[in-house]
Enzyme design. Structure first.
Site, mmCIF file in Angstrom:
data_model
loop_
_atom_site.group_PDB
_atom_site.id
_atom_site.type_symbol
_atom_site.label_atom_id
_atom_site.label_comp_id
_atom_site.label_asym_id
_atom_site.label_seq_id
_atom_site.Cartn_x
_atom_site.Cartn_y
_atom_site.Cartn_z
ATOM 1 N N GLN A 14 1.002 -1.020 -0.126
ATOM 2 C CA GLN A 14 -0.119 0.106 -0.011
ATOM 3 C C GLN A 14 0.814 1.264 0.092
ATOM 4 O O GLN A 14 0.666 2.150 -0.708
ATOM 5 C CB GLN A 14 -0.826 -0.093 1.481
ATOM 6 C CG GLN A 14 -1.896 0.951 1.430
ATOM 7 C CD GLN A 14 -2.366 1.416 2.720
ATOM 8 O OE1 GLN A 14 -2.040 0.893 3.765
ATOM 9 N NE2 GLN A 14 -3.681 2.003 2.644
ATOM 10 N N ASP A 36 9.791 -6.662 -4.366
ATOM 11 C CA ASP A 36 8.658 -7.275 -3.772
ATOM 12 C C ASP A 36 8.594 -8.674 -4.098
ATOM 13 O O ASP A 36 9.249 -9.431 -4.949
ATOM 14 C CB ASP A 36 7.364 -6.459 -4.251
ATOM 15 C CG ASP A 36 6.381 -6.818 -3.122
ATOM 16 O OD1 ASP A 36 6.054 -7.976 -2.391
ATOM 17 O OD2 ASP A 36 5.766 -5.657 -2.602
ATOM 18 N N TYR A 142 3.206 -8.142 15.435
ATOM 19 C CA TYR A 142 3.474 -6.927 14.609
ATOM 20 C C TYR A 142 4.192 -5.821 15.426
ATOM 21 O O TYR A 142 5.190 -5.282 15.125
ATOM 22 C CB TYR A 142 2.167 -6.557 13.978
ATOM 23 C CG TYR A 142 2.554 -5.376 12.995
ATOM 24 C CD1 TYR A 142 3.393 -5.274 12.024
ATOM 25 C CD2 TYR A 142 1.728 -4.170 13.360
ATOM 26 C CE1 TYR A 142 3.482 -4.142 11.187
ATOM 27 C CE2 TYR A 142 1.759 -3.145 12.641
ATOM 28 C CZ TYR A 142 2.539 -2.791 11.322
ATOM 29 O OH TYR A 142 2.699 -1.951 10.652
ATOM 30 N N LYS A 146 7.784 -4.298 15.666
ATOM 31 C CA LYS A 146 8.303 -3.223 15.462
ATOM 32 C C LYS A 146 9.065 -2.386 16.334
ATOM 33 O O LYS A 146 9.924 -1.556 16.293
ATOM 34 C CB LYS A 146 6.976 -2.541 14.815
ATOM 35 C CG LYS A 146 6.455 -2.748 13.397
ATOM 36 C CD LYS A 146 7.521 -2.486 12.300
ATOM 37 C CE LYS A 146 6.810 -2.997 11.064
ATOM 38 N NZ LYS A 146 7.832 -2.351 9.752
ATOM 39 N N ILE A 172 -3.133 4.092 7.180
ATOM 40 C CA ILE A 172 -2.799 4.860 5.975
ATOM 41 C C ILE A 172 -4.084 4.773 5.207
ATOM 42 O O ILE A 172 -4.451 3.572 4.838
ATOM 43 C CB ILE A 172 -1.635 4.436 5.422
ATOM 44 C CG1 ILE A 172 -0.327 4.419 6.513
ATOM 45 C CG2 ILE A 172 -1.617 5.158 4.099
ATOM 46 C CD1 ILE A 172 -0.045 5.729 6.735
#
Ligand code: SER
Length: 315
Positions: A14, A36, A142, A146, A172
């Site tokens: 994204q 990717d 996640y 992070k 986002i």
């Protein structure tokens, strides 16, 4: 003469897709390698390559063969998907980052962008106007990956002088592609469903406030941070970053101003607990003071653009 060659990992994601285009507008097509695991079938970009970031040798060869000097490391497994496979998420989000940090130190990489997230926050964090420096106790793999990634980035800066820069992205919202695997994804899906079917079933409850940002602001933040003079970047784990905050009910109201017949119903699933553990809004004073961050898009402006851009797809 030193020439900048950029590698974007997760370039079909994204953020990665829009970021790659923006970087190419600034630095030239050939200076930005898009990598990717998957690209669209009709992809004919000569500067795109298949790269599995878990393949350390191939990752290293790529950096070597293309003389990479800057990496935007966007590849990651997001919050909701991550819960389906915690160990794989740890490998992708943390172990591949460690490989990249180590390669960067040994090779010609001078600058690195590491995307962090509001998922680093948890029970120990004030949920409203979350300050920059707070105890972090994330509840998703996640978020854990992070948070740990932030610490390693800070370590490589302090110990080896590697110029690593990072922001904690809010959710986002973009029209260019569908996000996948995130808890904030409802805020993109809702626009598509409003135009396609006039109704949306939301997987979060109506009063779940989360920090959000329009894609243009997110990309500009990323590029402004990376272009800022090195002396201004005093925070090396990750900057809080903010633009707006809203609930599904408020987002639905903003869509109704353009589509009065739009309806929404709520069927919270496992993602509700994830959203509840995150902040409602973020204090990003540090980013504003140190490198001049200023958002430009609020909910009203974003809804106008989202509906305008997506309308042709469904008419
Ligand atoms: N958008 C991400 C997610 O929902 C948060 O950074 O997982």
């Amino acid at each position: 003469m030193s020439q900048k060659t950029i590698l974007v990992t997760g370039a079909n994601g994204q953020l990665g897709r829009v970021l790659t285009n923006s970087l190419r507008e600034i630095y030239g097509e050939g200076s930005v390698i898009a990598s990717d695991l998957n690209f669209p079938d009709d992809n004919n970009d000569p500067n795109s390559i298949f790269l599995d970031i878990l393949n350390k040798d191939r990752f290293k060869e790529t950096i070597h063969d293309y003389n990479i000097t800057e990496v935007y490391h966007m590849a990651a497994i997001l919050s909701a998907s991550g819960e389906g496979n915690p160990m794989k998420t740890w490998n992708v989000n943390l172990n591949a980052l460690l490989d990249l940090l180590e390669m960067s130190k040994e090779m010609e990489v001078q600058k690195l962008f590491f995307p962090s997230t509001i998922a680093v926050f948890g029970q120990t964090t004030p949920q409203v106007n979350t300050p920059q420096d707070v105890p972090l106790l994330p509840e998703t793999v996640y978020g854990i990956s992070k948070t740990t990634g932030e610490l390693w980035c800070n370590y490589y800066y302090k110990r080896y002088g590697l110029d690593v820069r990072s922001v904690r992205y809010p959710g986002i919202i973009s029209y260019q592609s569908m996000p996948s695997g995130g808890t904030t994804d409802y805020a993109v899906e809702i626009y598509h469903e409003a135009l396609k079917n006039g109704t949306y079933e939301c997987f979060l409850g109506p009063e779940t406030a989360l920090p959000m940002m329009f894609i243009d602001d997110a990309i500009r933040a990323t590029i402004e941070l990376m272009q800022a003079p090195i002396d201004s970047i005093k925070t090396r784990y990750s900057y809080n970053l903010s633009a707006m905050s809203f609930t599904p009910a408020q987002l639905a109201e903003s869509i109704k101003t353009a589509l009065p017949d739009f309806t929404i119903n709520y069927k919270p699933d496992f993602r509700q607990a994830i959203a509840d553990s995150w902040s409602e809004s973020i204090d990003d004073t540090r980013a504003r003071e140190e490198w001049g961050w200023q958002p430009r898009f609020d909910l009203k402006k974003m809804t106008e653009i989202m509906l305008d851009k997506l309308k042709p797809k469904y008419s």
